[in-house]
Scaffold this motif. Structure first.
Motif, mmCIF file in Angstrom:
data_model
loop_
_atom_site.group_PDB
_atom_site.id
_atom_site.type_symbol
_atom_site.label_atom_id
_atom_site.label_comp_id
_atom_site.label_asym_id
_atom_site.label_seq_id
_atom_site.Cartn_x
_atom_site.Cartn_y
_atom_site.Cartn_z
ATOM 1 N N TYR A 245 52.179 82.178 54.631
ATOM 2 C CA TYR A 245 53.537 81.839 54.614
ATOM 3 C C TYR A 245 54.642 82.796 55.401
ATOM 4 O O TYR A 245 54.279 84.024 55.656
ATOM 5 C CB TYR A 245 54.191 82.362 53.132
ATOM 6 N N VAL A 246 56.499 82.580 56.204
ATOM 7 C CA VAL A 246 56.934 83.270 56.933
ATOM 8 C C VAL A 246 58.000 83.607 56.462
ATOM 9 O O VAL A 246 58.911 82.520 55.449
ATOM 10 C CB VAL A 246 56.617 82.501 57.969
ATOM 11 N N ALA B 40 65.243 80.753 52.790
ATOM 12 C CA ALA B 40 66.523 80.563 52.120
ATOM 13 C C ALA B 40 67.289 82.021 52.879
ATOM 14 O O ALA B 40 68.385 81.920 52.667
ATOM 15 C CB ALA B 40 65.605 81.168 51.250
ATOM 16 N N ASN B 41 66.557 82.694 53.659
ATOM 17 C CA ASN B 41 67.922 84.217 54.454
ATOM 18 C C ASN B 41 67.602 83.508 55.578
ATOM 19 O O ASN B 41 68.200 84.942 56.440
ATOM 20 C CB ASN B 41 67.015 85.879 53.846
ATOM 21 N N PHE C 17 55.749 73.367 57.704
ATOM 22 C CA PHE C 17 56.646 72.618 57.297
ATOM 23 C C PHE C 17 57.828 73.695 56.973
ATOM 24 O O PHE C 17 57.468 74.962 57.214
ATOM 25 C CB PHE C 17 56.131 73.773 55.476
ATOM 26 N N ILE C 18 59.219 73.064 57.178
ATOM 27 C CA ILE C 18 60.369 74.330 56.806
ATOM 28 C C ILE C 18 60.628 73.941 55.636
ATOM 29 O O ILE C 18 60.948 72.799 55.237
ATOM 30 C CB ILE C 18 61.320 73.483 58.436
ATOM 31 N N MET C 19 60.910 74.869 54.786
ATOM 32 C CA MET C 19 61.551 74.633 53.773
ATOM 33 C C MET C 19 62.897 76.049 53.354
ATOM 34 O O MET C 19 63.296 77.068 54.360
ATOM 35 C CB MET C 19 60.981 75.669 53.051
ATOM 36 N N PRO D 178 53.611 81.997 47.712
ATOM 37 C CA PRO D 178 53.890 83.321 47.760
ATOM 38 C C PRO D 178 55.392 82.926 45.809
ATOM 39 O O PRO D 178 56.023 81.938 45.742
ATOM 40 C CB PRO D 178 54.814 83.723 48.482
ATOM 41 N N GLU D 179 55.015 84.417 45.206
ATOM 42 C CA GLU D 179 56.035 84.243 44.667
ATOM 43 C C GLU D 179 58.007 83.573 45.255
ATOM 44 O O GLU D 179 58.130 83.363 44.274
ATOM 45 C CB GLU D 179 56.276 85.842 44.131
ATOM 46 N N GLN D 180 58.286 83.839 45.983
ATOM 47 C CA GLN D 180 59.337 83.890 47.493
ATOM 48 C C GLN D 180 59.606 82.113 46.704
ATOM 49 O O GLN D 180 60.849 81.277 46.614
ATOM 50 C CB GLN D 180 59.644 84.214 48.204
ATOM 51 N N LEU D 181 58.450 81.371 46.797
ATOM 52 C CA LEU D 181 58.407 79.538 46.670
ATOM 53 C C LEU D 181 58.139 79.454 45.325
ATOM 54 O O LEU D 181 58.048 78.225 44.892
ATOM 55 C CB LEU D 181 57.310 79.362 47.456
ATOM 56 N N GLY D 182 58.702 80.458 44.219
ATOM 57 C CA GLY D 182 57.668 79.937 43.167
ATOM 58 C C GLY D 182 56.200 80.318 42.849
ATOM 59 O O GLY D 182 55.980 80.676 40.778
ATOM 60 N N GLY D 183 56.131 80.232 43.087
ATOM 61 C CA GLY D 183 54.742 80.586 43.071
ATOM 62 C C GLY D 183 54.076 82.312 42.254
ATOM 63 O O GLY D 183 54.705 82.535 42.563
ATOM 64 N N PRO D 184 52.414 82.369 42.272
ATOM 65 C CA PRO D 184 52.402 83.582 41.827
ATOM 66 C C PRO D 184 52.066 84.636 42.950
ATOM 67 O O PRO D 184 51.012 86.133 42.336
ATOM 68 C CB PRO D 184 50.746 83.703 41.271
ATOM 69 N N ARG D 185 51.236 84.002 43.934
ATOM 70 C CA ARG D 185 50.812 85.218 45.377
ATOM 71 C C ARG D 185 51.592 86.254 45.619
ATOM 72 O O ARG D 185 52.992 85.917 45.718
ATOM 73 C CB ARG D 185 50.489 84.333 46.213
ATOM 74 N N LYS D 186 51.500 87.798 45.571
ATOM 75 C CA LYS D 186 52.112 88.869 46.102
ATOM 76 C C LYS D 186 51.809 89.320 47.207
ATOM 77 O O LYS D 186 50.999 88.649 47.238
ATOM 78 C CB LYS D 186 52.621 89.525 44.548
ATOM 79 N N PHE D 187 52.496 89.613 48.146
ATOM 80 C CA PHE D 187 52.194 89.975 49.815
ATOM 81 C C PHE D 187 51.804 91.318 49.490
ATOM 82 O O PHE D 187 51.824 92.441 48.961
ATOM 83 C CB PHE D 187 53.082 90.792 50.716
ATOM 84 N N GLU D 188 50.643 91.452 50.168
ATOM 85 C CA GLU D 188 49.975 92.633 49.845
ATOM 86 C C GLU D 188 49.233 92.834 51.504
ATOM 87 O O GLU D 188 48.424 91.873 51.514
ATOM 88 C CB GLU D 188 48.391 92.789 49.286
#
Length: 309
Positions: A172-173, A218-219, A249-251, A296-306
Motif C-alpha cells: 500500500y502506497v 486520495a490526497n 493499481f491506481i486508486m 488498509p484502513e485508508q481503503l476501508g479495510g482493517p489493516r493499520k500501519f505498524e
C-alpha cells in the motif's frame, strides 16, 4: 552512491531520461536495457525468441517447446557470461565484482531466468542483457542500509497491508506523506528498493514470485507530483526488479492527476503499462483481486500501519 538530482518537468521519453536516473552509472543505462536493440550473443549463435501474438499464433504445446528452448539457451549464455567476465577482469576490483556476479548467477533459479525472458518477450539476447544490468545494479545497491532511511521506513509512505487472493504481497502506497520539496531522493529511492525486496520475500513465503502495488491517490496534490521519484521507481520496476510486479493499481485518482499522468505515461514501458489498472476499492474486491480484510484502513479495510523498525 545515488546522486541527488534536481526535479523539473520532463518532456523526454523514458529512453531519453534513463541516462539521468541516479541509480547506476549512465553508461549502463542504454537502450539495450529496454530491449529495443538485440546485442550480439555471447557465443555468437543466433538464439530463439517467442513471436508476438499479434503476428504469429502458436499452440500451447509449441509455446511450451519454444519457452523450454529459450530457457536452455539463456542458461547456456549465463554460464558463458561467467567465464567471459572472469577472463576480462583486469584488476583485483574487477575480479572481485566478477566473482560476486558469478555467485549470483549460480544461485539463479529457473523462475529467475523466466522473469528476464518474459520481460524481454523471450528474446534470449535481450534477456541476457537485462540480467547483466540488473545484477550489476543489485551488487552495487543492495542490501539497503536501513539505518540510512529509517524515517522513510517509519513514515508510512509504503507498507505491506496483506496479500491478494493468490498470496502475493499487497504494498500500500499512501502519497499523503510524500512531499517532493522536503523528501530526500536518495533515501526515498533506497526505501523503495528495501520495500520491494521485503514484499518479494513476503510473496515468496507463499510460493509466489510477484507483488501487487496499491497507489492511493486520495490526497494527491502539487507537492506529490514527484517526477524524478517516478522515474526512479519505473527503473526499479522495469530493470532492477523485472517481472516482480503482477499488478499496479491506481486508486482514488483526482482530476488533478490527469495532467501528471499525461507526462509520465510516455515513460512507462509496454510490459509495465499492461499491469496498470485504475480501480475503486469496490472493483478491487468484486473482481476478486483481494479481500477487504487484507486492505488498509485508508481503503476501508482493517489493516493499520505498524513500522517495521
Amino acid at each position: 552512491m545515488l546522486r541527488k538530482l534536481g526535479i523539473s518537468r520532463p518532456s523526454k521519453s523514458i529512453e531519453d531520461t534513463k541516462s539521468e536516473i541516479s541509480l547506476i552509472p549512465a553508461d549502463e543505462l542504454t537502450s539495450k536495457s529496454a530491449g529495443t536493440q538485440t546485442p550480439a550473443s555471447v557465443s555468437g549463435v543466433s538464439t530463439p525468441s517467442l513471436p508476438r501474438a499479434r503476428s504469429e499464433k502458436l499452440s500451447e504445446e509449441e509455446l511450451a517447446i519454444m519457452h523450454a528452448e529459450c530457457m536452455k539457451q539463456l542458461r547456456i549464455k549465463v554460464d558463458e557470461l561467467m567465464l567471459v567476465e572472469m577472463a576480462n577482469a583486469n584488476n583485483e576490483e574487477d575480479a572481485t565484482l566478477a566473482m560476486k556476479r558469478e555467485k549470483k548467477y549460480l544461485e539463479m533459479r529457473d523462475q529467475d531466468l523466466n522473469r528476464f525472458l518474459v520481460a524481454r518477450n523471450h528474446n534470449v539476447d535481450n534477456a541476457l542483457e537485462l540480467l547483466k544490468i540488473s545484477e550489476k545494479w543489485r551488487i552495487k545497491n543492495t542490501p539497503v542500509d536501513t539505518s540510512a532511511c529509517l524515517n522513510e521506513i517509519r513514515c508510512g509512505l509504503a507498507w505491506i497491508s496483506g496479500h491478494d487472493k493468490q498470496g502475493r504481497a499487497l504494498v500500500y502506497v499512501d502519497v499523503t506523506v510524500l512531499d517532493k520539496n522536503t523528501r530526500d531522493l536518495e533515501k526515498t529511492t533506497n526505501f523503495a528498493v528495501w520495500m520491494i525486496s521485503q514484499a518479494v520475500e513476503s510473496s515468496m513465503a507463499n510460493n509466489q514470485e510477484q507483488i501487487c502495488l496499491l497507489f492511493d491517490l486520495a490526497n494527491f496534490g502539487l507537492k506529490t507530483m514527484d517526477y524524478q521519484l517516478v522515474k526512479n521507481l519505473l527503473f526499479l520496476l522495469s530493470n532492477a526488479f523485472p517481472e516482480r510486479t503482477a499488478y499496479l493499481f491506481i486508486m482514488n485518482a483526482p482530476t488533478l492527476f490527469k495532467g501528471f499522468w499525461s507526462v509520465i505515461k510516455p515513460w512507462i514501458d509496454e510490459g509495465t503499462a499492461r499491469k496498470i489498472q485504475f480501480l475503486s476499492v469496490q472493483q478491487l474486491v468484486e473482481r476478486e483481486f483481494a479481500d477487504m480484510d487484507q486492505l488498509p484502513e485508508q481503503l476501508g479495510g482493517p489493516r493499520k500501519f505498524e513500522p517495521a523498525m
